[in-house]
Design an enzyme around this catalytic site. Structure first.
Site, PDB file in Angstrom:
ATOM      1  N   HIS A  91      54.454  12.281  87.913  1.00 31.46           N
ATOM      2  CA  HIS A  91      53.958  12.277  86.524  1.00 31.46           C
ATOM      3  C   HIS A  91      53.165  13.563  86.285  1.00 31.46           C
ATOM      4  O   HIS A  91      52.240  13.882  87.047  1.00 31.46           O
ATOM      5  CB  HIS A  91      53.046  11.068  86.283  1.00 31.46           C
ATOM      6  CG  HIS A  91      52.591  10.963  84.859  1.00 31.46           C
ATOM      7  ND1 HIS A  91      53.404  10.456  83.874  1.00 31.46           N
ATOM      8  CD2 HIS A  91      51.424  11.298  84.254  1.00 31.46           C
ATOM      9  CE1 HIS A  91      52.746  10.482  82.713  1.00 31.46           C
ATOM     10  NE2 HIS A  91      51.551  10.992  82.923  1.00 31.46           N
ATOM     11  N   ASP A 137      52.413   3.916  84.069  1.00 28.06           N
ATOM     12  CA  ASP A 137      51.738   4.986  84.804  1.00 28.06           C
ATOM     13  C   ASP A 137      50.369   4.541  85.328  1.00 28.06           C
ATOM     14  O   ASP A 137      49.416   5.319  85.345  1.00 28.06           O
ATOM     15  CB  ASP A 137      51.571   6.231  83.919  1.00 28.06           C
ATOM     16  CG  ASP A 137      52.892   6.727  83.350  1.00 28.06           C
ATOM     17  OD1 ASP A 137      53.925   6.525  84.019  1.00 28.06           O
ATOM     18  OD2 ASP A 137      52.890   7.296  82.245  1.00 28.06           O
ATOM     19  N   ILE A 139      47.375  49.201  93.526  1.00 27.05           N
ATOM     20  CA  ILE A 139      46.832  50.489  93.968  1.00 27.05           C
ATOM     21  C   ILE A 139      45.305  50.501  93.888  1.00 27.05           C
ATOM     22  O   ILE A 139      44.710  49.718  93.152  1.00 27.05           O
ATOM     23  CB  ILE A 139      47.426  51.656  93.149  1.00 27.05           C
ATOM     24  CG1 ILE A 139      47.177  51.455  91.647  1.00 27.05           C
ATOM     25  CG2 ILE A 139      48.909  51.801  93.434  1.00 27.05           C
ATOM     26  CD1 ILE A 139      47.603  52.638  90.797  1.00 27.05           C
ATOM     27  N   MET A 151      43.012  37.585  90.158  1.00 30.87           N
ATOM     28  CA  MET A 151      43.935  36.888  89.271  1.00 30.87           C
ATOM     29  C   MET A 151      45.308  37.561  89.264  1.00 30.87           C
ATOM     30  O   MET A 151      46.309  36.971  89.670  1.00 30.87           O
ATOM     31  CB  MET A 151      43.372  36.830  87.849  1.00 30.87           C
ATOM     32  CG  MET A 151      44.233  36.040  86.876  1.00 30.87           C
ATOM     33  SD  MET A 151      43.551  36.033  85.198  1.00 30.87           S
ATOM     34  CE  MET A 151      42.014  35.165  85.467  1.00 30.87           C
ATOM     35  N   VAL A 152      45.362  38.823  88.846  1.00 30.54           N
ATOM     36  CA  VAL A 152      46.647  39.517  88.719  1.00 30.54           C
ATOM     37  C   VAL A 152      47.239  39.792  90.100  1.00 30.54           C
ATOM     38  O   VAL A 152      48.420  39.514  90.352  1.00 30.54           O
ATOM     39  CB  VAL A 152      46.474  40.827  87.930  1.00 30.54           C
ATOM     40  CG1 VAL A 152      47.788  41.595  87.877  1.00 30.54           C
ATOM     41  CG2 VAL A 152      45.985  40.534  86.519  1.00 30.54           C
ATOM     42  N   GLY A 211      44.599  49.440  99.949  1.00 27.60           N
ATOM     43  CA  GLY A 211      43.266  48.895  99.731  1.00 27.60           C
ATOM     44  C   GLY A 211      42.629  48.504 101.051  1.00 27.60           C
ATOM     45  O   GLY A 211      42.996  49.012 102.120  1.00 27.60           O
ATOM     46  N   CYS A 242      41.152  57.786 101.852  1.00 24.38           N
ATOM     47  CA  CYS A 242      41.546  56.813 102.880  1.00 24.38           C
ATOM     48  C   CYS A 242      41.645  57.429 104.268  1.00 24.38           C
ATOM     49  O   CYS A 242      41.393  56.757 105.267  1.00 24.38           O
ATOM     50  CB  CYS A 242      42.859  56.136 102.496  1.00 24.38           C
ATOM     51  SG  CYS A 242      44.169  57.287 102.056  1.00 24.38           S
ATOM     52  N   PHE A 288      33.741  55.015 103.384  1.00 21.82           N
ATOM     53  CA  PHE A 288      34.518  55.388 102.196  1.00 21.82           C
ATOM     54  C   PHE A 288      33.638  56.163 101.212  1.00 21.82           C
ATOM     55  O   PHE A 288      33.692  55.973 100.003  1.00 21.82           O
ATOM     56  CB  PHE A 288      35.132  54.157 101.525  1.00 21.82           C
ATOM     57  CG  PHE A 288      36.452  54.452 100.841  1.00 21.82           C
ATOM     58  CD1 PHE A 288      37.546  54.836 101.585  1.00 21.82           C
ATOM     59  CD2 PHE A 288      36.589  54.367  99.466  1.00 21.82           C
ATOM     60  CE1 PHE A 288      38.767  55.118 100.975  1.00 21.82           C
ATOM     61  CE2 PHE A 288      37.799  54.656  98.846  1.00 21.82           C
ATOM     62  CZ  PHE A 288      38.882  55.028  99.599  1.00 21.82           C
TER      63      PHE A 288
END
Length: 914
Positions: free
Chosen positions: A119, A155, A583, A644-645, A662, A719, A818
């Site tokens: 369901h 249900d 990137i 998120m992305v 990264g 890097c 870095f």
């Protein structure tokens, strides 16, 4: 869409009856059989217009008994012969993935394990039909599904398993279903069956607290109330998209609204449109129809459908009248007859196809749309046809007119519309796109969210940038997938593809000053370095890989012949499909070029996520790609968060390769997600702690100059920066003294000033981390010789720093900064093997270097340094033709050179017998 559930070696298996229908039911069936369970019977709906349900198609192909009962009950009572047929299969458990029929309780309770049902809501919330719709209509922040034990209630049975997901602001029924409910639901059904087989399945009683029941949504009760806040209107529209469709009255006609999103930022100009019941007039804009809620907030509607079934872009409302009829040539008439035969094959229930025949009114469904589009494209290679075109031209006459216009190229793309952020800077006007770039267009994020990108020179806001959502990722991937499989890119002659990449490189060169200026204000790069390296090497990279496009090929392989026959075996190098690229922020444009140039040269399409803090040159690049003629959907750029992305790109089942540059921890997470989702190919360029060994017999002038460059190049945000210098004892003090002397001459300041040597760090959080790094070094006992502080001026500037007397156990000896921090350790004169052991005593292996006049020593050391790149008497010397990548926890896979192409290709072996 196929979902493959990871196969475990379970011992307990069941005899199952599958009761249901649809693609979802088909996938559940396939995966249960793959897990070793035996499906003793499939009970589904009768064929419709001569076509079997997908579940029936799969089961019949496997030879599984299939039953297609029109109904199980008459006047509320079970049909005896139907029940008997069911009982004869002898199921241990009924599995009901999606079932539109009413099943009698004597069937539900017959197996020894009973019945389980899927369901699409988090029970006890939204019991009944249209559960996904009501999740959205009510604006729930969470969605999900429940697998429960069937009982006599609606249900209300005990819960076996639940899964939930967040609801994105612009989710629709389709996006929720495709992103989560479909794939995760299949896995959950299979998991539930195994829990039952193993005797571990829970039965958690449902509580009545918070329970709700809503009825089936139909067209008659789906009219939208426009006299309420904008978010409520938006929720109502998206909750009915696309079935049954929320509607309103415009000019006395019922108009259905599709593709709603909350509108963030300013409302574009448009033409007013009176809408019945609205608190104020709507606005027809170039982006769609803007509606206002009672709270004054706005939402955007993309498409409109009229009572006759015709659908148009909402932006075309005032120009939606009949266009001039196209007169067909003889060849086009022949093609129209072939298309008519395709319509006949799909609409087999229609005696004849007339000009007025409506595809949908004759019973066609969404799968028929896909079939029509694909059959027409197969007949006429090169025509750009999409599913939406069928909805927009549903009668045969309109469809042929639309098709011919596309065939002639009259249906050209609209001119690229860009809402620039402009800035007068560096003696020029820079024009910066700041929206998501999806399918050849710049557009706001689905949820309307934006964020500020900051100039590190003074901390000021450059502009606001769209903050992409999961829904934007899905749209971008769908565009890239369509461009790869259906667009001209996949069929393009490789040499023509190379020509487009050359043209793109030429445009980048034409705009190099603007690109370098944007790079400088967005990342803090010194302008002269941005012009030469950030932008200059990006141009070189695209030209290099453009030249590779028509040189990608396989080889023939002699194999043992199968006498008396003969065999020919050869290999093909083929693109992977849709690729994702993520990137970093230190070289925003150059890292884009390193990965995307190879990806595109190989024939793939891509979705690229720039670093959240440096999105602007990537978006400018997207603009130039359109001017270069790169087809829509081939390149998609999504600014936003990695959580998120980036995560959605890692998880997405339609992406076949992900390239990432990264940090090592994030790289590990990406690799895990890529493995768990669909085993997508991965290449990772991760952290480094590159050793640089300076021997006493070196050219000291060069060693000082290049040693400083190895650390302070690009403000240390590099890097391959030398994270640790080992200086031979006999020259250690001289080396340090000369470095400090040179640092005192270094000009720190505005990166746009041509005389500046050292610009700001990329963003404040990074500056804070570097200052903390220096504090740790001091606490551990290292000697701070120079710098170590923030420069007292606006912006995120840090003094170039030198630490000496760094011992091997210290944090700064092991971890990457870095930043502009030189970490120096001394080693005993002549102890070549000892310093090699110390240099290699790291989990990283990206780059390394050695300075010595002794060529034998140089070769000895270079052979033994465990790093992907070794520099001898130089540093930072990279070239587009030379492969770049690390060992160990610095990642795997290569950028640049021929090796980079292999990261975006697959090898197919073909054997022919003749």
């Amino acid at each position: 869409m196929c979902v493959f559930v990871f196969q475990n070696c379970y011992q307990n298996k069941l005899n199952l009856a599958i009761i249901g229908q649809s693609l979802f039911g088909q996938e559940v069936y396939i995966n249960l059989r793959r897990q070793g369970h035996k499906v003793v019977g499939v009970f589904t709906v009768p064929d419709k217009d001569g076509k079997a349900d997908p579940l029936a198609v799969a089961a019949e192909k496997d030879g599984t008994p299939v039953f297609k009962f029109p109904r199980w009950r008459v006047k509320g009572k079970p049909i005896p012969e139907v029940v008997e047929a069911y009982k004869a299969v002898g199921a241990d458990l009924n599995v009901m993935p999606f079932c539109s029929q009413f099943i009698p309780m004597n069937v539900i309770d017959d197996p020894k394990h009973g019945s389980i049902i899927y369901h699409p809501s988090l029970l006890p919330l939204h019991r009944g039909a249209s559960a996904i719709n009501w999740t959205l209509i009510h604006g729930d922040k969470k969605a999900g599904f429940t697998v429960f034990w069937a009982d006599e209630g609606l249900d209300t049975g005990p819960i076996l398993l639940q899964r939930e997901c967040a609801v994105e602001p612009n989710d629709t029924v389709d996006t929720l279903y495709n992103r989560f409910l479909f794939s995760e639901g299949i896995k959950a059904m299979v998991e539930s069956v195994q829990l039952i087989a193993d005797g571990k399945a829970p039965r958690i009683p449902q509580t009545e607290e918070g329970a709700s029941y809503e009825g089936i949504q139909k067209k008659s009760n789906s009219k939208v109330n426009l006299a309420q806040p904008a978010e409520a209107i938006h929720n109502w529209i998206r909750g009915h998209d696309k079935v049954p469709g929320a509607w309103t009255l415009i000019d006395g006609q019922s108009v259905t609204l599709y593709g709603s999103s909350m509108l963030g930022g300013s409302v574009p100009a448009g033409q007013p449109l009176e809408i019945e019941g609205a608190s104020q007039s709507g606005l027809v804009t170039q982006n769609g129809l803007v509606l206002y809620g009672s709270d004054g907030k706005a939402l955007l509607v993309k498409n409109l459908q009229f009572e006759d079934g015709k659908m148009i872009p909402a932006s075309k409302y005032f120009s939606s009248g009949e266009s001039a009829t196209v007169e067909l040539t003889d060849d086009e008439n022949k093609m129209a007859e072939e298309i008519k035969n395709i319509w006949k094959g799909i609409l087999s229930n229609v005696p004849a196809i007339e000009d007025t025949t409506d595809f949908f009114k004759c019973g066609a469904a969404s799968m028929d749309v896909v079939r029509l589009v694909e059959e027409v494209k197969q007949k006429c290679a090169g025509v750009q046809l999409q599913n939406e075109d069928v909805y927009m031209a549903s009668t045969f006459r309109d469809f042929i007119q639309m098709f011919v216009r596309k065939l002639r190229g009259e249906d050209q793309e609209e001119e690229l519309v860009i809402d620039y952020a402009t800035k007068e800077v560096n003696n020029m006007t820079v024009k910066m796109p700041n929206q998501c770039f999806i399918n050849g267009k710049f557009e706001d994020a689905e949820n309307g969210k934006v964020y500020e990108t900051i100039n590190p020179t003074d901390g000021s806001v450059i502009c606001k940038v769209s903050y992409a959502s999961v829904g934007d990722v899905d749209r971008a991937v769908a565009a890239a997938k369509d461009a790869y499989y259906s667009g001209p890119w996949g069929r393009m002659n490789p040499r023509d593809r190379g020509s487009l990449l050359y043209k793109l490189a030429d445009l980048m060169e034409e705009h190099q000053e603007e690109l370098a200026t944007i790079e400088s204000i967005d990342s803090g790069a010194v302008y002269t370095l941005a012009l030469k390296t950030h932008v200059g090497m990006s141009i070189q990279t695209f030209r290099y890989f453009a030249g590779w496009c028509d040189k990608i090929h396989g080889k023939t392989i002699p194999i043992n012949q199968a006498r008396p026959n003969r065999n020919l075996t050869f290999t093909r190098r083929e693109p992977l499909g849709v690729c994702a690229i993520i990137i970093p922020w230190n070289y925003p444009l150059m890292m884009l070029a390193w990965k995307s140039a190879a990806c595109l040269a190989a024939g793939n399409t891509l979705v690229l996520k720039p670093a959240q803090v440096t999105p602007l040159t990537a978006l400018k690049f997207a603009e130039l790609s359109v001017k270069a003629g790169i087809p829509k959907g081939v390149i998609n750029i999504l600014p936003g968060s990695g959580g998120m992305v980036g995560q959605r790109l890692s998880d997405h089942p339609d992406i076949r390769k992900l390239g990432f540059t990264g940090s090592t921890p994030i790289g590990k997470q990406i690799m895990k997600s890529c493995a768990l989702s669909n085993l997508k190919k991965v290449s990772l360029e991760l952290g480094g702690k590159s050793p640089l060994i300076i021997f006493g017999d070196c050219d000291m002038d060069k060693a000082v100059r290049m040693g400083m460059s190895s650390v302070y190049f690009n403000k240390g945000e590099n890097c391959i920066a030398a994270g640790r210098l080992f200086v031979e004892e006999s020259v250690h003090d001289e080396f340090i003294s000369r470095v400090v002397e040179e640092l005192k001459k270094m000009k720190i300041g505005d990166p746009l000033d041509r005389s500046t040597d050292h610009g700001p760090q990329n963003h404040k959080a990074h500056l804070d981390k570097l200052l903390e790094y220096c504090e740790v070094g001091l606490k551990e006992g290292a000697t701070l010789v120079y710098g170590g502080k923030q420069v007292e001026r606006p912006g995120f500037f840090m003094e170039p720093t030198v630490f000496t007397n760094v011992e091997d156990h210290m944090f700064i000896a092991k971890e990457e900064s870095f930043g502009p921090i030189m970490v120096v350790s001394r080693f005993k004169d002549g102890d070549v093997d000892g310093v090699l052991q110390r240099a290699n005593d790291t989990e990283y292996g990206l780059a390394s270097g050695v300075f010595t006049r002794d060529i034998n020593k140089a070769m000895y050391v270079s052979e033994r340094l465990d790093a992907g790149t070794v520099f001898v008497n130089t540093y930072n010397k990279t070239d587009v033709a030379s492969p770049f990548g690390g060992f160990k926890q610095s990642g795997f896979g290569k950028d640049l050179g021929e090796d980079a192409l292999l990261e975006y290709l697959k090898t197919k072996a073909v054997t022919v017998e003749y």
